[in-house]
Design a protein around this motif. Structure first.
Motif, PDB file in Angstrom:
ATOM      1  N   ARG A   7       4.463   3.359   0.450  1.00  0.00           N
ATOM      2  CA  ARG A   7       5.236   3.489   1.025  1.00  0.00           C
ATOM      3  C   ARG A   7       5.803   2.190   2.059  1.00  0.00           C
ATOM      4  O   ARG A   7       6.309   2.022   1.882  1.00  0.00           O
ATOM      5  CB  ARG A   7       5.675   4.998   1.290  1.00  0.00           C
ATOM      6  CG  ARG A   7       6.498   5.410   0.104  1.00  0.00           C
ATOM      7  CD  ARG A   7       6.316   7.025   0.713  1.00  0.00           C
ATOM      8  NE  ARG A   7       7.084   6.943   1.925  1.00  0.00           N
ATOM      9  CZ  ARG A   7       6.766   7.737   2.511  1.00  0.00           C
ATOM     10  NH1 ARG A   7       6.157   9.092   2.466  1.00  0.00           N
ATOM     11  NH2 ARG A   7       7.686   8.270   3.799  1.00  0.00           N
ATOM     12  N   ARG A   8       4.269   2.146   2.320  1.00  0.00           N
ATOM     13  CA  ARG A   8       4.501   1.410   3.951  1.00  0.00           C
ATOM     14  C   ARG A   8       3.503   0.291   3.484  1.00  0.00           C
ATOM     15  O   ARG A   8       2.557   0.249   3.388  1.00  0.00           O
ATOM     16  CB  ARG A   8       3.629   1.846   4.974  1.00  0.00           C
ATOM     17  CG  ARG A   8       4.403   1.896   6.252  1.00  0.00           C
ATOM     18  CD  ARG A   8       4.444   2.766   7.116  1.00  0.00           C
ATOM     19  NE  ARG A   8       3.942   1.961   8.352  1.00  0.00           N
ATOM     20  CZ  ARG A   8       3.886   2.311   9.559  1.00  0.00           C
ATOM     21  NH1 ARG A   8       3.512   3.818   9.425  1.00  0.00           N
ATOM     22  NH2 ARG A   8       3.571   2.368  10.285  1.00  0.00           N
ATOM     23  N   GLY A   9       3.566  -0.411   3.784  1.00  0.00           N
ATOM     24  CA  GLY A   9       2.703  -1.931   3.467  1.00  0.00           C
ATOM     25  C   GLY A   9       1.662  -2.165   4.947  1.00  0.00           C
ATOM     26  O   GLY A   9       2.286  -1.730   6.021  1.00  0.00           O
ATOM     27  N   VAL A  10       0.778  -3.194   4.913  1.00  0.00           N
ATOM     28  CA  VAL A  10      -0.179  -3.313   5.374  1.00  0.00           C
ATOM     29  C   VAL A  10       0.160  -4.851   5.146  1.00  0.00           C
ATOM     30  O   VAL A  10      -0.147  -5.477   5.045  1.00  0.00           O
ATOM     31  CB  VAL A  10      -1.242  -2.827   5.018  1.00  0.00           C
ATOM     32  CG1 VAL A  10      -2.422  -2.979   5.384  1.00  0.00           C
ATOM     33  CG2 VAL A  10      -1.847  -1.746   4.617  1.00  0.00           C
ATOM     34  N   ALA A  22       2.209  -2.191  14.845  1.00  0.00           N
ATOM     35  CA  ALA A  22       3.028  -1.130  14.309  1.00  0.00           C
ATOM     36  C   ALA A  22       4.249  -0.695  14.228  1.00  0.00           C
ATOM     37  O   ALA A  22       5.051  -0.973  13.611  1.00  0.00           O
ATOM     38  CB  ALA A  22       1.810  -0.263  13.899  1.00  0.00           C
ATOM     39  N   ASP A  78       0.561  -0.511  -0.721  1.00  0.00           N
ATOM     40  CA  ASP A  78      -0.092   0.211   0.019  1.00  0.00           C
ATOM     41  C   ASP A  78       0.623   1.147  -0.070  1.00  0.00           C
ATOM     42  O   ASP A  78       1.646   2.058   0.983  1.00  0.00           O
ATOM     43  CB  ASP A  78      -0.419  -0.168   1.197  1.00  0.00           C
ATOM     44  CG  ASP A  78      -1.608   0.863   1.265  1.00  0.00           C
ATOM     45  OD1 ASP A  78      -2.775   1.257   0.264  1.00  0.00           O
ATOM     46  OD2 ASP A  78      -2.084   1.688   1.882  1.00  0.00           O
ATOM     47  N   THR A 135       6.786  -4.084  13.460  1.00  0.00           N
ATOM     48  CA  THR A 135       6.976  -4.172  12.401  1.00  0.00           C
ATOM     49  C   THR A 135       7.171  -3.215  11.849  1.00  0.00           C
ATOM     50  O   THR A 135       7.735  -3.255  10.801  1.00  0.00           O
ATOM     51  CB  THR A 135       5.415  -4.888  12.195  1.00  0.00           C
ATOM     52  OG1 THR A 135       4.277  -3.967  11.887  1.00  0.00           O
ATOM     53  CG2 THR A 135       4.946  -6.140  12.680  1.00  0.00           C
ATOM     54  N   GLY A 136       6.706  -2.059  11.621  1.00  0.00           N
ATOM     55  CA  GLY A 136       7.328  -0.699  11.240  1.00  0.00           C
ATOM     56  C   GLY A 136       5.843  -1.010   9.260  1.00  0.00           C
ATOM     57  O   GLY A 136       6.014  -0.337   8.489  1.00  0.00           O
ATOM     58  N   LEU A 137       4.951  -1.230  10.112  1.00  0.00           N
ATOM     59  CA  LEU A 137       3.647  -1.515   8.637  1.00  0.00           C
ATOM     60  C   LEU A 137       2.616  -1.282   9.693  1.00  0.00           C
ATOM     61  O   LEU A 137       3.037  -1.057  10.129  1.00  0.00           O
ATOM     62  CB  LEU A 137       3.555  -2.830   8.857  1.00  0.00           C
ATOM     63  CG  LEU A 137       4.916  -4.174   7.882  1.00  0.00           C
ATOM     64  CD1 LEU A 137       4.724  -5.060   7.868  1.00  0.00           C
ATOM     65  CD2 LEU A 137       5.233  -3.019   6.322  1.00  0.00           C
ATOM     66  N   ARG A 138       2.272  -0.516   8.823  1.00  0.00           N
ATOM     67  CA  ARG A 138       0.344  -0.276   8.987  1.00  0.00           C
ATOM     68  C   ARG A 138      -0.290  -1.611   9.260  1.00  0.00           C
ATOM     69  O   ARG A 138      -0.032  -2.619   9.046  1.00  0.00           O
ATOM     70  CB  ARG A 138      -0.388   0.635   8.095  1.00  0.00           C
ATOM     71  CG  ARG A 138      -0.239   1.901   8.087  1.00  0.00           C
ATOM     72  CD  ARG A 138      -0.954   3.168   7.109  1.00  0.00           C
ATOM     73  NE  ARG A 138      -1.920   2.428   6.941  1.00  0.00           N
ATOM     74  CZ  ARG A 138      -2.764   2.210   5.664  1.00  0.00           C
ATOM     75  NH1 ARG A 138      -2.285   2.405   4.457  1.00  0.00           N
ATOM     76  NH2 ARG A 138      -4.002   1.151   5.274  1.00  0.00           N
TER      77      ARG A 138
END
Length: 172
Positions: A98-101, A119, A96, A122-125
């Motif tokens: 720059r940042r994945g979900v 979040a 999604d 993991t650094g993800l949404r």
């Protein structure tokens, strides 16, 4: 704006009738626990139907993990220790921008603390998905070797005022 309560929602959806709701509320008052559990215990609906409505109420999808195969690279995103302590299971990653979900199955998708922690780690949404506790426990055992937590007894066995009358009072 107040959220529609799960019992009222199930009546509005036509999944149970008002008498069944009243019976489930009485069961809940008597034995404790959640209303959805009372509805399932009384046989008015199956657990998936109650969880699907609960997911609608919370605005999250209900997922049945079942025998779903989760790629090892997805499982590796959430540290095993975190998955065990928070009872969460990563299901998939969706790109999604720059940042994945990260789609994560949990028993309480309204727990914002757990979602924020995932979040951050993991650094993800994180997109929560509602799963039944038993389905989640089986999937955590199968994919990560995490045993289910001990569950407190429910129903009559959980009552602290119950008296065991012994074998002489069993059906003879």
């Amino acid at each position: 704006m107040s959220r529609l309560r799960i019992g009222e929602m199930l009546v509005q959806l036509g999944r149970i009738d008002p008498r069944q709701l009243q019976a489930a509320l009485a069961h809940q008052r008597q034995w404790g626990g959640r209303l959805g559990g009372a509805i399932v215990s009384l046989g008015f609906l199956g657990e998936p139907a109650v969880l699907d409505a609960l997911g609608q109420q919370l605005g999250v999808p209900f997922v049945e993990i079942g025998d779903r195969v989760i790629p090892p690279k997805v499982l590796a995103i959430v540290p095993r220790k975190l998955a065990q302590s928070r009872r969460v299971l990563p299901l998939e990653i969706n790109a999604d921008g720059r940042r994945g979900v990260l789609v994560v199955a949990l028993g309480d998708p309204a727990d914002l603390g757990v979602i924020d922690e995932l979040a951050f780690v993991t650094g993800l949404r994180v997109q929560p998905a509602l799963a039944s506790e038993q389905d989640l426990d089986r999937a955590l055992q199968r994919h990560l070797g995490i045993p289910p937590p001990p569950r407190a007894p429910s129903g009559f066995g959980a009552r602290t005022d119950a008296i065991d009358l012994g074998p002489s009072f069993d059906n003879e």
